[in-house]
Scaffold this active site. Structure first.
Site, PDB file in Angstrom:
ATOM      1  N   GLU A 134     -10.731   3.965   3.748  1.00  0.00           N
ATOM      2  CA  GLU A 134      -9.947   4.734   3.076  1.00  0.00           C
ATOM      3  C   GLU A 134      -9.931   4.431   1.417  1.00  0.00           C
ATOM      4  O   GLU A 134     -10.102   3.357   0.985  1.00  0.00           O
ATOM      5  CB  GLU A 134      -8.474   4.270   3.321  1.00  0.00           C
ATOM      6  CG  GLU A 134      -7.800   4.878   4.729  1.00  0.00           C
ATOM      7  CD  GLU A 134      -6.350   4.775   4.772  1.00  0.00           C
ATOM      8  OE1 GLU A 134      -5.626   5.111   3.869  1.00  0.00           O
ATOM      9  OE2 GLU A 134      -5.953   4.461   5.863  1.00  0.00           O
ATOM     10  N   THR A 143      -9.098  -5.555   4.095  1.00  0.00           N
ATOM     11  CA  THR A 143      -8.871  -4.823   2.895  1.00  0.00           C
ATOM     12  C   THR A 143      -9.722  -5.358   1.625  1.00  0.00           C
ATOM     13  O   THR A 143      -9.549  -6.389   1.257  1.00  0.00           O
ATOM     14  CB  THR A 143      -7.395  -4.785   2.339  1.00  0.00           C
ATOM     15  OG1 THR A 143      -6.599  -4.139   3.252  1.00  0.00           O
ATOM     16  CG2 THR A 143      -7.297  -3.730   1.118  1.00  0.00           C
ATOM     17  N   HIS A 193      -3.954  14.157   0.719  1.00  0.00           N
ATOM     18  CA  HIS A 193      -4.289  13.298   1.779  1.00  0.00           C
ATOM     19  C   HIS A 193      -2.982  13.265   2.752  1.00  0.00           C
ATOM     20  O   HIS A 193      -3.180  13.581   3.902  1.00  0.00           O
ATOM     21  CB  HIS A 193      -4.352  11.865   1.340  1.00  0.00           C
ATOM     22  CG  HIS A 193      -4.560  10.785   2.576  1.00  0.00           C
ATOM     23  ND1 HIS A 193      -5.675  10.898   3.523  1.00  0.00           N
ATOM     24  CD2 HIS A 193      -3.517   9.978   3.044  1.00  0.00           C
ATOM     25  CE1 HIS A 193      -5.281   9.954   4.425  1.00  0.00           C
ATOM     26  NE2 HIS A 193      -4.179   9.335   4.061  1.00  0.00           N
ATOM     27  N   GLU A 212     -10.257  12.629   7.680  1.00  0.00           N
ATOM     28  CA  GLU A 212     -10.315  14.072   7.071  1.00  0.00           C
ATOM     29  C   GLU A 212     -11.426  14.767   7.074  1.00  0.00           C
ATOM     30  O   GLU A 212     -11.594  15.859   7.284  1.00  0.00           O
ATOM     31  CB  GLU A 212      -9.521  13.961   5.567  1.00  0.00           C
ATOM     32  CG  GLU A 212      -8.009  13.392   5.384  1.00  0.00           C
ATOM     33  CD  GLU A 212      -7.777  12.955   4.180  1.00  0.00           C
ATOM     34  OE1 GLU A 212      -7.215  13.812   3.399  1.00  0.00           O
ATOM     35  OE2 GLU A 212      -8.000  11.735   3.767  1.00  0.00           O
ATOM     36  N   ARG A 230      -8.286   3.832  13.504  1.00  0.00           N
ATOM     37  CA  ARG A 230      -7.356   4.840  13.552  1.00  0.00           C
ATOM     38  C   ARG A 230      -6.937   5.119  15.058  1.00  0.00           C
ATOM     39  O   ARG A 230      -5.553   5.580  14.965  1.00  0.00           O
ATOM     40  CB  ARG A 230      -8.046   6.348  13.261  1.00  0.00           C
ATOM     41  CG  ARG A 230      -8.784   6.277  11.870  1.00  0.00           C
ATOM     42  CD  ARG A 230      -7.602   6.545  10.915  1.00  0.00           C
ATOM     43  NE  ARG A 230      -7.922   6.765   9.457  1.00  0.00           N
ATOM     44  CZ  ARG A 230      -7.130   6.651   8.343  1.00  0.00           C
ATOM     45  NH1 ARG A 230      -5.791   6.437   8.605  1.00  0.00           N
ATOM     46  NH2 ARG A 230      -7.654   6.875   7.170  1.00  0.00           N
ATOM     47  N   LYS A 234      -4.279  -2.066  10.447  1.00  0.00           N
ATOM     48  CA  LYS A 234      -4.532  -2.242   8.845  1.00  0.00           C
ATOM     49  C   LYS A 234      -4.799  -3.562   8.406  1.00  0.00           C
ATOM     50  O   LYS A 234      -5.346  -3.740   7.272  1.00  0.00           O
ATOM     51  CB  LYS A 234      -3.218  -1.580   8.039  1.00  0.00           C
ATOM     52  CG  LYS A 234      -3.048  -0.202   8.467  1.00  0.00           C
ATOM     53  CD  LYS A 234      -4.060   0.677   7.505  1.00  0.00           C
ATOM     54  CE  LYS A 234      -3.635   2.109   7.306  1.00  0.00           C
ATOM     55  NZ  LYS A 234      -4.605   2.950   6.384  1.00  0.00           N
ATOM     56  N   GLU A 245      -9.473   4.073  -2.154  1.00  0.00           N
ATOM     57  CA  GLU A 245      -8.227   3.811  -2.655  1.00  0.00           C
ATOM     58  C   GLU A 245      -8.420   3.045  -4.032  1.00  0.00           C
ATOM     59  O   GLU A 245      -9.515   2.870  -4.314  1.00  0.00           O
ATOM     60  CB  GLU A 245      -7.271   2.692  -2.046  1.00  0.00           C
ATOM     61  CG  GLU A 245      -6.791   3.662  -0.799  1.00  0.00           C
ATOM     62  CD  GLU A 245      -5.675   2.925   0.032  1.00  0.00           C
ATOM     63  OE1 GLU A 245      -4.690   2.246  -0.639  1.00  0.00           O
ATOM     64  OE2 GLU A 245      -5.417   3.115   1.221  1.00  0.00           O
ATOM     65  N   ASP A 273      -9.298   0.626   2.069  1.00  0.00           N
ATOM     66  CA  ASP A 273      -8.304  -0.006   2.955  1.00  0.00           C
ATOM     67  C   ASP A 273      -8.931   0.381   4.638  1.00  0.00           C
ATOM     68  O   ASP A 273      -8.666   1.450   4.858  1.00  0.00           O
ATOM     69  CB  ASP A 273      -7.144   0.505   2.745  1.00  0.00           C
ATOM     70  CG  ASP A 273      -5.968   0.181   3.606  1.00  0.00           C
ATOM     71  OD1 ASP A 273      -6.135  -0.895   4.283  1.00  0.00           O
ATOM     72  OD2 ASP A 273      -5.177   1.078   3.952  1.00  0.00           O
ATOM     73  N   ASP A 301       1.013  -1.140   0.041  1.00  0.00           N
ATOM     74  CA  ASP A 301       0.194  -0.069  -0.033  1.00  0.00           C
ATOM     75  C   ASP A 301       0.763   1.460  -0.140  1.00  0.00           C
ATOM     76  O   ASP A 301       1.848   1.506   0.771  1.00  0.00           O
ATOM     77  CB  ASP A 301      -0.992  -0.083   1.308  1.00  0.00           C
ATOM     78  CG  ASP A 301      -2.030   0.875   0.948  1.00  0.00           C
ATOM     79  OD1 ASP A 301      -2.201   1.437   0.046  1.00  0.00           O
ATOM     80  OD2 ASP A 301      -2.690   1.150   2.075  1.00  0.00           O
ATOM     81  N   GLN A 314      -4.196   2.534  15.186  1.00  0.00           N
ATOM     82  CA  GLN A 314      -3.009   3.096  14.271  1.00  0.00           C
ATOM     83  C   GLN A 314      -2.157   3.924  15.176  1.00  0.00           C
ATOM     84  O   GLN A 314      -0.823   3.965  14.943  1.00  0.00           O
ATOM     85  CB  GLN A 314      -3.570   3.654  12.833  1.00  0.00           C
ATOM     86  CG  GLN A 314      -2.415   4.137  12.182  1.00  0.00           C
ATOM     87  CD  GLN A 314      -3.034   4.304  10.780  1.00  0.00           C
ATOM     88  OE1 GLN A 314      -4.196   4.458  10.810  1.00  0.00           O
ATOM     89  NE2 GLN A 314      -2.304   4.880   9.977  1.00  0.00           N
TER      90      GLN A 314
END
Length: 415
Positions: free
Chosen positions: A195, A254, A129, A360, A234, A250, A197, A230, A122, A237
């Site tokens: 996420e 996925t 971002h 975000e 948070r 993570k 992606e 993904d 990844d 993380q």
């Protein structure tokens, strides 16, 4: 080009697309290679005899890896013959018995993971971002780390937890630090995120350890693109990523779309590569345009609620191209194999409505967004379904279908 298969207006899958997937049906549980056309699937194993002998075994496989391994010229041969078979008046069109054995409704089919994924990487290739995350955690003055504009930052993910669209994802358990400076706690993730992606599959013969793939060679190594979510924990993380980066935050899952769109279908929608300053090192430079105008949307559907769009972004926002990602990945001599999956990282635009993650959109949980009547979110709740859609629009649409997944409650921990 006119196909004998009825293709609805605004379909993701006109004859100009012809994406690959792996499917099964209630009448045949065997997994086989299919191509989407309108609302139907052409079973390539059923028409394999129309293709050159050297590709027939790959078309009769139960994953796309053998086809990926054959390389660029084989992909062009298969695509050309598939298109010709689907044209009105073709030998397939004239054979009613064969059509019954070779064409199936998507609604009556089950889609599976398209490839056996040996390795998954990844990247972190969206400058908007990366800047947003940097501002949140380090301030505007140090938003981008010093290395970010010199190399495509990335990490090796967990291939075993890559799943096909529609697979539910359990909220993970993990260690978090709810209050900075205090002891960590163990329990369900509180800050569950998506996420937005995209990712692509590596094709061509395996490279050897020590062998590099240059940016000039890389385009013929991209088999096709998929949409990706993904999933990210948070709060897990934040606590675990120092000093070695993402791990259990993570690897919980996925999700990728079931259909793999070939580069040939995207080429009419190519746009200039993102401007890069400073100029990259020579091994990362290329003149070939390898950026695409792919509209991307993220929807959230709360349980017993309606589906609401929370983000509208675009693949063209990526700073580093797929060719640069391949070149950097292999510059050390890292070997690549057909079926390896390389992801873009979260794709965010410049405006708030184009941000590609709840981190975000809620700006680190400081603001709420509406997800329907009397419902707001800062991060995902149990029962929320996340749906990512993507397509190119012009005289026709080239789409990916969607990638969707529902957040299920955490599985209780038992000693």
């Amino acid at each position: 080009m006119s196909t004998f298969v009825q293709v609805p207006a605004e379909s993701d899958f006109p004859i100009q697309n012809l994406p690959y997937g792996i499917f099964s049906t209630s009448c045949n549980a065997n997994r086989r290679v299919g191509v989407a056309i309108g609302e139907q699937i052409l079973d390539l194993s059923a028409v394999a005899n129309f293709y050159p002998e050297y590709v027939q075994n790959a078309l009769r496989a139960n994953v796309l890896n053998p086809l990926m391994a054959l390389g660029y010229d084989a992909w062009n041969d298969v695509r050309t013959i598939t298109r010709d078979l689907l044209l009105a008046g073709s030998s397939l069109d004239k054979n009613e018995e064969l059509k019954k054995r070779a064409i199936f409704k998507q609604s009556d089919s089950t889609m599976h993971l398209p490839a056996s994924i040996g390795d998954y990487t990844d990247f972190y290739s969206s400058i908007h971002h990366a800047t947003n995350v940097g501002i949140m955690f380090r301030g505007k003055e140090n938003a981008l780390m010093p290395n970010w504009k010199y190399l495509p930052v990335g990490y090796h993910g967990r291939a075993s937890s890559v799943v096909v669209s529609g697979t539910p994802i359990n909220r993970p358990l993990g260690q978090t630090q709810p209050v900075d400076g205090e002891a960590p706690v163990f329990g369900p993730c509180r800050l569950m995120d998506f996420e937005l992606e995209m990712a692509f599959f590596i094709g061509g013969p395996p490279t050897k350890l020590g062998e590099r793939v240059t940016t000039k060679e890389a385009a013929k190594r991209v088999f096709g693109f998929v949409l990706m979510n993904d999933w990210s924990a948070r709060d897990v993380q934040k606590w675990e990523y120092v000093p070695l980066g993402p791990f259990t935050a993570k690897n919980l899952g996925t999700s990728i779309s079931a259909w793999v769109v070939p580069v040939a279908a995207l080429q009419p929608f190519a746009v200039p590569n993102f401007p890069q300053e400073p100029k990259p090192f020579p091994y990362l430079q290329h003149d070939e345009v390898f950026n695409f105008n792919i509209e991307l949307f993220v929807d959230i559907k709360p349980e017993n609620g309606t589906q609401v769009t929370v983000s509208h972004s675009n693949y063209r926002h990526l700073y580093w191209t797929a060719l640069q990602q391949i070149a950097h990945h292999s510059v050390t001599g890292c070997n690549l194999n057909p079926g390896d999956l390389l992801a873009s990282g979260t794709i965010s635009g410049e405006t708030e409505d184009s941000y590609g993650s709840m981190l975000e959109i809620s700006w680190k949980g400081t603001r709420s967004i509406s997800v329907g009547e009397n419902q707001t979110r800062k991060f995902l709740q149990d029962g929320d379904e996340v749906v990512i859609r993507g397509f190119c629009n012009g005289d026709y649409r080239i789409g990916f279908g969607d990638v969707r997944g529902k957040v299920l409650p955490a599985i209780p921990f038992e000693n």
